[in-house]
Design an enzyme around this catalytic site. Structure first.
Site, PDB file in Angstrom:
ATOM      1  N   CYS A   4       7.011  30.365 -13.120  1.00 39.74           N
ATOM      2  CA  CYS A   4       7.183  28.908 -13.046  1.00 39.74           C
ATOM      3  C   CYS A   4       8.235  28.585 -11.977  1.00 39.74           C
ATOM      4  CB  CYS A   4       7.604  28.355 -14.413  1.00 39.74           C
ATOM      5  SG  CYS A   4       8.109  26.624 -14.347  1.00 39.74           S
ATOM      6  N   ASN A  86       5.330  12.505 -14.168  1.00 42.99           N
ATOM      7  CA  ASN A  86       3.886  12.615 -14.012  1.00 42.99           C
ATOM      8  C   ASN A  86       3.367  13.654 -14.991  1.00 42.99           C
ATOM      9  OD1 ASN A  86       3.774  10.778 -11.782  1.00 42.99           O
ATOM     10  ND2 ASN A  86       4.583  12.399 -10.473  1.00 42.99           N
ATOM     11  N   THR A  94       2.322  18.309 -10.178  1.00 45.00           N
ATOM     12  CA  THR A  94       2.074  19.525  -9.395  1.00 45.00           C
ATOM     13  C   THR A  94       2.856  20.726  -9.912  1.00 45.00           C
ATOM     14  OG1 THR A  94       3.800  18.915  -7.809  1.00 45.00           O
ATOM     15  CG2 THR A  94       1.531  18.234  -7.289  1.00 45.00           C
ATOM     16  N   HIS A  99       9.577  17.426 -15.920  1.00 42.76           N
ATOM     17  CA  HIS A  99      10.613  16.944 -15.004  1.00 42.76           C
ATOM     18  C   HIS A  99      10.550  15.429 -14.910  1.00 42.76           C
ATOM     19  CE1 HIS A  99       7.017  17.976 -12.626  1.00 42.76           C
ATOM     20  NE2 HIS A  99       7.325  16.972 -11.821  1.00 42.76           N
ATOM     21  N   HIS A 101      11.664  12.384 -12.387  1.00 40.19           N
ATOM     22  CA  HIS A 101      12.121  11.982 -11.063  1.00 40.19           C
ATOM     23  C   HIS A 101      13.093  10.815 -11.226  1.00 40.19           C
ATOM     24  CE1 HIS A 101       8.601  13.900  -8.835  1.00 40.19           C
ATOM     25  NE2 HIS A 101       8.085  13.813 -10.053  1.00 40.19           N
TER      26      HIS A 101
HETATM   27  P1  AMP Z   1       5.248  16.229  -9.582  1.00 36.63           P
HETATM   28  O1  AMP Z   1       4.316  15.998  -8.421  1.00 36.63           O
HETATM   29  O2  AMP Z   1       5.523  15.019 -10.403  1.00 36.63           O
HETATM   30  O3  AMP Z   1       4.828  17.427 -10.416  1.00 36.63           O
HETATM   31  O4  AMP Z   1       6.664  16.561  -8.935  1.00 36.63           O
HETATM   32  C1  AMP Z   1       6.994  17.812  -8.424  1.00 36.63           C
HETATM   33  C2  AMP Z   1       8.068  17.580  -7.427  1.00 36.63           C
HETATM   34  O5  AMP Z   1       8.687  18.829  -7.136  1.00 36.63           O
HETATM   35  C3  AMP Z   1       7.579  17.033  -6.079  1.00 36.63           C
HETATM   36  O6  AMP Z   1       8.210  15.775  -5.837  1.00 36.63           O
HETATM   37  C4  AMP Z   1       8.003  18.093  -5.073  1.00 36.63           C
HETATM   38  O7  AMP Z   1       8.451  17.545  -3.851  1.00 36.63           O
HETATM   39  C5  AMP Z   1       9.118  18.808  -5.808  1.00 36.63           C
HETATM   40  N1  AMP Z   1       9.353  20.180  -5.419  1.00 36.63           N
HETATM   41  C6  AMP Z   1       8.425  21.156  -5.241  1.00 36.63           C
HETATM   42  N2  AMP Z   1       9.020  22.315  -4.890  1.00 36.63           N
HETATM   43  C7  AMP Z   1      10.358  22.059  -4.854  1.00 36.63           C
HETATM   44  C8  AMP Z   1      11.520  22.849  -4.550  1.00 36.63           C
HETATM   45  N3  AMP Z   1      11.430  24.144  -4.227  1.00 36.63           N
HETATM   46  N4  AMP Z   1      12.727  22.249  -4.595  1.00 36.63           N
HETATM   47  C9  AMP Z   1      12.842  20.936  -4.895  1.00 36.63           C
HETATM   48  N5  AMP Z   1      11.784  20.147  -5.220  1.00 36.63           N
HETATM   49  C10 AMP Z   1      10.565  20.695  -5.184  1.00 36.63           C
HETATM   50 ZN    ZN Z   2       9.312  26.521 -16.244  1.00 38.34          ZN
END
Ligand code: AMP
Ligand code: ZN
Length: 113
Positions: A4, A86, A94, A99, A101
C-alpha cells in the site's frame, strides 16, 4: 510486504513532506496539489477507504477530524478550506488507504460533480 502506497509513506519507505504526525494519524502534502494548500490526512492503521470504516476503527476518523482544524490553523487557512474523501472508482479514489484531502488557499470551485 505491504504494497500500500500510503502505508509505505507512513513507514518512511517512500518520501513525503510531513506536516503532522501523532500515534494514530499522519498528514503530508499531496504530490499533485489541486490548490495552493493540498494536504492528505490518513490513519496510520490501514483502512481501505470510507467503506472500510467500522465501529472498531471509527475512533481514528473522529481523531482525524480533531486534527484537521489544527492543521488548517497551522497552514493559515483563515478563509476556509474543503475536506474531501473519494470513495471508490466513480469518485476517483486512486489510493485504497483512507485519506482526507484538505484543500485551501484560494476560492475553491463549487462544482463537485
Ligand atoms: P484520491 O484520488 O482521492 O485517491 O487521492 C490520492 C491522492 O494521492 C492524489 O491527490 C495524489 O496526487 C496523491 N498522491 C499519490 N502519490 C503520492 C505521493 N507519493 N505523495 C503524496 N501524494 C501522493
Ligand atoms: Zn495502507
Amino acid at each position: 510486504m505491504n504494497d500500500c502506497l500510503f502505508c509505505r509513506i507512513i513507514a518512511g519507505e517512500i518520501p513525503s513532506t510531513k506536516v503532522y504526525e501523532d500515534e494514530t494519524v499522519f498528514a503530508f502534502r499531496d504530490i499533485n496539489p489541486q490548490a495552493p494548500t493540498h494536504i492528505l490526512v490518513i490513519p496510520k492503521a490501514h483502512i481501505s477507504g470510507c467503506d472500510g470504516v467500522t465501529s472498531e476503527n471509527s475512533a481514528v476518523v473522529a481523531h482525524i477530524f480533531e486534527v484537521i482544524p489544527q492543521i488548517a490553523k497551522a497552514e493559515n487557512l483563515t478563509g476556509g478550506y474543503r475536506v474531501v474523501s473519494n470513495c471508490g472508482a466513480d469518485a476517483g479514489q486512486t489510493v485504497p488507504h483512507l485519506h482526507f484531502h484538505i484543500l485551501g488557499g484560494k476560492q475553491l470551485a463549487l462544482d463537485m460533480a
